[in-house]
Design a protein around this motif. Sequence first.
Motif, short mmCIF file in Angstrom:
data_model
loop_
_atom_site.label_atom_id
_atom_site.label_comp_id
_atom_site.label_asym_id
_atom_site.label_seq_id
_atom_site.Cartn_x
_atom_site.Cartn_y
_atom_site.Cartn_z
N SER A 120 0.81 -1.22 0.00
CA SER A 120 0.00 0.00 0.00
C SER A 120 0.84 1.26 0.00
CB SER A 120 -0.92 0.01 1.22
OG SER A 120 -0.18 0.12 2.42
N ALA A 121 2.17 1.12 -0.02
CA ALA A 121 3.06 2.28 0.13
C ALA A 121 2.88 3.29 -0.98
CB ALA A 121 4.51 1.82 0.20
N GLY A 122 2.68 2.84 -2.21
CA GLY A 122 2.56 3.77 -3.33
C GLY A 122 1.33 4.65 -3.26
N VAL A 123 0.17 4.05 -3.03
CA VAL A 123 -1.06 4.85 -2.98
C VAL A 123 -1.16 5.62 -1.67
CG1 VAL A 123 -2.37 3.38 -4.55
CG2 VAL A 123 -2.35 2.84 -2.12
N LEU A 124 -0.44 5.19 -0.63
CA LEU A 124 -0.46 5.93 0.63
C LEU A 124 0.17 7.30 0.46
CD1 LEU A 124 -1.19 5.92 3.60
CD2 LEU A 124 0.99 4.79 4.09
N VAL A 125 1.15 7.42 -0.43
CA VAL A 125 1.75 8.72 -0.74
C VAL A 125 0.68 9.67 -1.26
CG1 VAL A 125 3.37 9.93 -2.24
CG2 VAL A 125 4.05 7.78 -1.16
N THR A 126 -0.12 9.17 -2.21
CA THR A 126 -1.20 9.99 -2.77
C THR A 126 -2.25 10.30 -1.71
OG1 THR A 126 -0.82 8.92 -4.90
CG2 THR A 126 -2.88 10.14 -4.65
N SER A 127 -2.59 9.33 -0.88
CA SER A 127 -3.58 9.55 0.18
C SER A 127 -3.14 10.67 1.11
CB SER A 127 -3.79 8.27 0.98
OG SER A 127 -4.28 7.23 0.18
N SER A 168 4.63 20.56 -4.81
CA SER A 168 5.32 20.73 -6.08
C SER A 168 4.36 21.20 -7.16
CB SER A 168 5.98 19.42 -6.52
OG SER A 168 7.03 19.07 -5.66
N PHE A 169 3.10 20.74 -7.10
CA PHE A 169 2.13 21.04 -8.16
C PHE A 169 0.87 21.74 -7.65
CE2 PHE A 169 4.45 17.10 -9.13
CZ PHE A 169 5.12 17.49 -10.27
N ASP A 170 0.67 21.82 -6.36
CA ASP A 170 -0.44 22.43 -5.62
C ASP A 170 -1.79 21.77 -5.90
OD1 ASP A 170 -2.36 24.24 -7.24
OD2 ASP A 170 -0.45 25.02 -7.92
N VAL A 171 -1.84 20.78 -6.79
CA VAL A 171 -3.03 19.94 -6.98
C VAL A 171 -2.57 18.49 -7.04
CG1 VAL A 171 -4.40 21.69 -8.21
CG2 VAL A 171 -2.93 20.12 -9.49
N VAL A 172 -3.48 17.57 -6.73
CA VAL A 172 -3.13 16.15 -6.69
C VAL A 172 -4.15 15.37 -7.51
CG1 VAL A 172 -2.69 14.14 -5.24
CG2 VAL A 172 -2.20 16.45 -4.38
N GLN A 173 -3.67 14.49 -8.37
CA GLN A 173 -4.53 13.57 -9.10
C GLN A 173 -4.76 12.34 -8.23
OE1 GLN A 173 -5.93 14.16 -12.12
NE2 GLN A 173 -4.95 16.18 -12.21
N SER A 174 -6.02 11.96 -8.03
CA SER A 174 -6.34 10.90 -7.08
C SER A 174 -5.87 9.52 -7.52
CB SER A 174 -7.86 10.86 -6.85
OG SER A 174 -8.56 10.65 -8.07
N GLY A 175 -5.56 9.35 -8.80
CA GLY A 175 -5.14 8.03 -9.28
C GLY A 175 -3.65 7.81 -9.29
N GLU A 176 -2.90 8.77 -8.78
CA GLU A 176 -1.44 8.64 -8.79
C GLU A 176 -0.97 7.63 -7.74
OE1 GLU A 176 0.95 12.15 -8.83
OE2 GLU A 176 -0.64 13.37 -9.70
N GLY A 177 0.26 7.12 -7.94
CA GLY A 177 0.90 6.27 -6.95
C GLY A 177 0.74 4.79 -7.17
N VAL A 178 -0.22 4.38 -7.98
CA VAL A 178 -0.45 2.94 -8.20
C VAL A 178 0.75 2.35 -8.95
CG1 VAL A 178 -1.92 1.23 -9.29
CG2 VAL A 178 -2.93 3.24 -8.23
N GLY A 179 1.34 1.32 -8.40
CA GLY A 179 2.50 0.67 -9.01
C GLY A 179 3.83 1.13 -8.45
N ASN A 180 3.85 2.27 -7.77
CA ASN A 180 5.12 2.75 -7.22
C ASN A 180 5.66 1.88 -6.10
OD1 ASN A 180 5.18 4.89 -8.98
ND2 ASN A 180 4.53 6.43 -7.50
N GLU A 181 4.75 1.16 -5.42
CA GLU A 181 5.20 0.28 -4.34
C GLU A 181 6.18 -0.77 -4.84
OE1 GLU A 181 1.67 -1.17 -6.36
OE2 GLU A 181 1.96 0.66 -5.17
#
Length: 355
Positions: free
Chosen positions: A92-99, A268-281
């Motif tokens: 869950s580490a990758g999506v936790l960054v986005t969370s 860095s971007f001041d907005v976040v895309q909710s689908g980011e981080g998947v696969g980074n783990e």
Amino acid sequence: MTATAPAEAPAPGGRAPADERLLKTSLLRKLLGRPELGSVVGAAAVFLFFAIVADSFLRASSFGTVLYAASVIGIMAVPVALLMIGGEFDLSAGVLVTSSALVSSMFSYQMTANIWVGVLVSLLVTLAVGVFNGVMLTRTKLPSFIITLGTFLMLTGLNLGLTKMISGTVSTKTIADMEGFSSAKALFASQVTLGGVNLKVTVLWWLGLVALATWILLRTRAGNWIFAVGGGTEAARAVGVPVNKTRVGLYMGVSLGAWISGQHLLFSFDVVQSGEGVGNELIYIIAAVIGGCLITGGYGSAIGSAVGAFIFGMTSKGIVYAEWDPDWFKFFLGAMLLLATLLNAWVRKRAEATR
């Protein structure tokens, strides 16, 4: 009448036999015993390769870019490496960054609060996820693969569902004009110039985490606990190691890294895309394995994970500087993983043979 052990015969020449505990260890033997040796050799090979095939690879600006790419992965690779040394995984580490980034952004925006309020709330929420993973692992006795896979799926759904429900889109609203943004950006997403090289502040975060993790592993009781738990749970418990607390602490360490990475992503971007981080783990795990961590636990180092992340940075940017098709990146990453694993296995065998 008590029996006495016979006296040990003197060594030839009348000298007493040397105590093997006092024998000096050669530098070669010490090097062969280091988990990160294989990754250091691999990093040198990758560096020389791209230095030859890409003319712009050795420029100061290119070096700063490589370090930035390495630091983004390295911040997470360090706590993931400690977790793997402890014998566990976190999918869950990758999506936790986005969370973490989503919580900071949406809480601050919806509550019209100072940015730092959202940042602190995000820290608490992110650490709570780590506690959840650790407690579920210790209470249910299920494999960490299953538990964190479930957390990964839940966080993926929450990231997308809550963002669309609150913001109406798959991304957050801009927070660049809110109070506290500039100071938070200075801490998490600024850059400094050292020796003519522009470095993102993530490089400093990364090096600080490597130093802290190395100190914990080699100089504290907690470090001994981590190696003991990874080497064998029951044996560790038998000698008094707090196995459950160690595991929960390791998952909280991953959460801390995710919080730092998440704040960098946000500011860095001041907005976040909710689908980011998947696969980074998987990339974090690959960096740790390339750095010498064993899949089975009980072996590895924080420095090795940093070298693994540096190899990742050199490869990802070296392909660009060499003007190759970036679609080949995953191929090179997989090849490096296999070669590094084989090299690490060979190094360990050599180290055992010289003992």
